[in-house]
Design a protein around this motif. Sequence first.
Motif, PDB file in Angstrom:
ATOM      1  N   HIS A   1       0.860  -1.179   0.000  1.00 31.52           N
ATOM      2  CA  HIS A   1       0.000   0.000   0.000  1.00 31.52           C
ATOM      3  C   HIS A   1       0.902   1.236   0.000  1.00 31.52           C
ATOM      4  O   HIS A   1       1.864   1.303   0.762  1.00 31.52           O
ATOM      5  N   ARG A   2       0.565   2.187  -0.836  1.00 30.96           N
ATOM      6  CA  ARG A   2       1.315   3.441  -0.825  1.00 30.96           C
ATOM      7  C   ARG A   2       0.442   4.541  -0.245  1.00 30.96           C
ATOM      8  O   ARG A   2      -0.724   4.699  -0.628  1.00 30.96           O
ATOM      9  N   VAL A   3       0.998   5.316   0.686  1.00 28.01           N
ATOM     10  CA  VAL A   3       0.259   6.404   1.327  1.00 28.01           C
ATOM     11  C   VAL A   3       1.084   7.680   1.246  1.00 28.01           C
ATOM     12  O   VAL A   3       2.289   7.655   0.977  1.00 28.01           O
ATOM     13  N   LYS A   4       0.414   8.798   1.505  1.00 28.80           N
ATOM     14  CA  LYS A   4       1.055  10.102   1.338  1.00 28.80           C
ATOM     15  C   LYS A   4       1.996  10.433   2.484  1.00 28.80           C
ATOM     16  O   LYS A   4       3.094  10.967   2.277  1.00 28.80           O
ATOM     17  N   ASP A   5       1.586  10.136   3.732  1.00 30.18           N
ATOM     18  CA  ASP A   5       2.376  10.523   4.893  1.00 30.18           C
ATOM     19  C   ASP A   5       2.085   9.552   6.041  1.00 30.18           C
ATOM     20  O   ASP A   5       1.352   8.575   5.877  1.00 30.18           O
ATOM     21  N   TYR A   6       2.661   9.851   7.209  1.00 27.05           N
ATOM     22  CA  TYR A   6       2.528   8.921   8.334  1.00 27.05           C
ATOM     23  C   TYR A   6       1.121   8.926   8.927  1.00 27.05           C
ATOM     24  O   TYR A   6       0.698   7.924   9.503  1.00 27.05           O
ATOM     25  N   ASP A   7       0.390  10.024   8.781  1.00 25.73           N
ATOM     26  CA  ASP A   7      -1.009  10.026   9.221  1.00 25.73           C
ATOM     27  C   ASP A   7      -1.811   9.022   8.393  1.00 25.73           C
ATOM     28  O   ASP A   7      -2.609   8.243   8.933  1.00 25.73           O
ATOM     29  N   GLU A   8      -1.594   9.044   7.085  1.00 24.70           N
ATOM     30  CA  GLU A   8      -2.274   8.074   6.231  1.00 24.70           C
ATOM     31  C   GLU A   8      -1.774   6.656   6.510  1.00 24.70           C
ATOM     32  O   GLU A   8      -2.536   5.693   6.377  1.00 24.70           O
ATOM     33  N   ALA A   9      -0.511   6.528   6.895  1.00 21.19           N
ATOM     34  CA  ALA A   9       0.021   5.201   7.234  1.00 21.19           C
ATOM     35  C   ALA A   9      -0.714   4.621   8.432  1.00 21.19           C
ATOM     36  O   ALA A   9      -1.022   3.416   8.472  1.00 21.19           O
ATOM     37  N   LEU A  10      -1.033   5.464   9.411  1.00 23.60           N
ATOM     38  CA  LEU A  10      -1.780   4.994  10.580  1.00 23.60           C
ATOM     39  C   LEU A  10      -3.202   4.581  10.205  1.00 23.60           C
ATOM     40  O   LEU A  10      -3.739   3.604  10.729  1.00 23.60           O
ATOM     41  N   VAL A  11      -3.797   5.325   9.288  1.00 25.50           N
ATOM     42  CA  VAL A  11      -5.138   4.951   8.807  1.00 25.50           C
ATOM     43  C   VAL A  11      -5.077   3.595   8.113  1.00 25.50           C
ATOM     44  O   VAL A  11      -5.930   2.725   8.342  1.00 25.50           O
ATOM     45  N   LYS A  12      -4.087   3.406   7.266  1.00 28.88           N
ATOM     46  CA  LYS A  12      -3.941   2.133   6.564  1.00 28.88           C
ATOM     47  C   LYS A  12      -3.648   1.007   7.552  1.00 28.88           C
ATOM     48  O   LYS A  12      -4.161  -0.116   7.404  1.00 28.88           O
ATOM     49  N   LEU A  13      -2.845   1.298   8.563  1.00 24.85           N
ATOM     50  CA  LEU A  13      -2.550   0.297   9.579  1.00 24.85           C
ATOM     51  C   LEU A  13      -3.824  -0.131  10.305  1.00 24.85           C
ATOM     52  O   LEU A  13      -4.029  -1.318  10.596  1.00 24.85           O
ATOM     53  N   THR A  14      -4.707   0.821  10.575  1.00 25.87           N
ATOM     54  CA  THR A  14      -5.987   0.505  11.213  1.00 25.87           C
ATOM     55  C   THR A  14      -6.829  -0.402  10.316  1.00 25.87           C
ATOM     56  O   THR A  14      -7.432  -1.381  10.791  1.00 25.87           O
ATOM     57  N   GLU A  15      -6.850  -0.103   9.030  1.00 26.66           N
ATOM     58  CA  GLU A  15      -7.594  -0.936   8.081  1.00 26.66           C
ATOM     59  C   GLU A  15      -7.055  -2.362   8.057  1.00 26.66           C
ATOM     60  O   GLU A  15      -7.826  -3.333   8.042  1.00 26.66           O
ATOM     61  N   ILE A  16      -5.744  -2.494   8.067  1.00 22.25           N
ATOM     62  CA  ILE A  16      -5.134  -3.827   8.051  1.00 22.25           C
ATOM     63  C   ILE A  16      -5.481  -4.585   9.334  1.00 22.25           C
ATOM     64  O   ILE A  16      -5.843  -5.764   9.307  1.00 22.25           O
ATOM     65  N   ALA A  17      -5.368  -3.892  10.469  1.00 22.20           N
ATOM     66  CA  ALA A  17      -5.662  -4.540  11.750  1.00 22.20           C
ATOM     67  C   ALA A  17      -7.097  -5.045  11.791  1.00 22.20           C
ATOM     68  O   ALA A  17      -7.369  -6.154  12.268  1.00 22.20           O
ATOM     69  N   ARG A  18      -8.012  -4.256  11.283  1.00 24.84           N
ATOM     70  CA  ARG A  18      -9.421  -4.672  11.298  1.00 24.84           C
ATOM     71  C   ARG A  18      -9.673  -5.824  10.322  1.00 24.84           C
ATOM     72  O   ARG A  18     -10.400  -6.769  10.636  1.00 24.84           O
ATOM     73  N   SER A  19      -9.069  -5.754   9.131  1.00 23.27           N
ATOM     74  CA  SER A  19      -9.308  -6.811   8.151  1.00 23.27           C
ATOM     75  C   SER A  19      -8.700  -8.133   8.577  1.00 23.27           C
ATOM     76  O   SER A  19      -9.214  -9.207   8.241  1.00 23.27           O
TER      77      SER A  19
END
Length: 223
Positions: free
Chosen positions: A56-74
């Motif tokens: 997954h490519r994200v813009k910054d570390y804030d978006e990285a945390l959002v993506k991390l949350t998505e992964i944790a939930r999935s």
Amino acid sequence: MSQDAREEILQRLRAAPEKEIGPRPSVPPLSELSWDEEEMIRRFTELLVEQTGIVHRVKDYDEALVKLTEIARSEHISRVMAATDDIVTLMNLPLWGEENGVEVLLPAAFKDRDAFKHAVFDEVQAGISGADYAIAEAGTLVLAHDKNQPRLVSLAPITHIAVVPVERLRPVCESATDKIFGKEREAPSQVSFVTGPSMTGDIQGVPFKGMHGPKKLYVILVG
């Protein structure tokens, strides 16, 4: 071979005239060294996905945390072991965990190695780490291990999540190893090269993923 024959060969070698060793032929530069950042991202992603890694490519570390949350939930992740390398520390994962219902364990909290091993093998569903480098020509992560990047964080849990800033992409392996083993830094205790989930071909030469390590590898590219 008899002793006499051996001595005869050695004498001939000693008696042979010395020849000056010529210069090594010049080697043209690798074409990979001309790749720009976007090309390295494309190659790295393509090759890692071929090995069933998920990028997954994200813009910054804030978006990285959002993506991390998505992964944790999935993945239904409720407990993780996080490295304390410079990348992961930037993300303040203990706070992220409190806000998202994920217990974040840190290696330094364990009094002895046995307790730490039990946690990474049996108690957490994922390990979260940074990476020192990502190699575009191979789709490979490079992790130089020390007290802030314990090896088992990325090798023991069933899922490995790596956060990698795009500026740590390198075109070829030598670009990373020259830095890791260069004079300007202390040599690490170990170095891991991670190309997708754990894989083995021990049983009848048939490739099997997830036998001796993570069954899933997520890479979050930041930038």
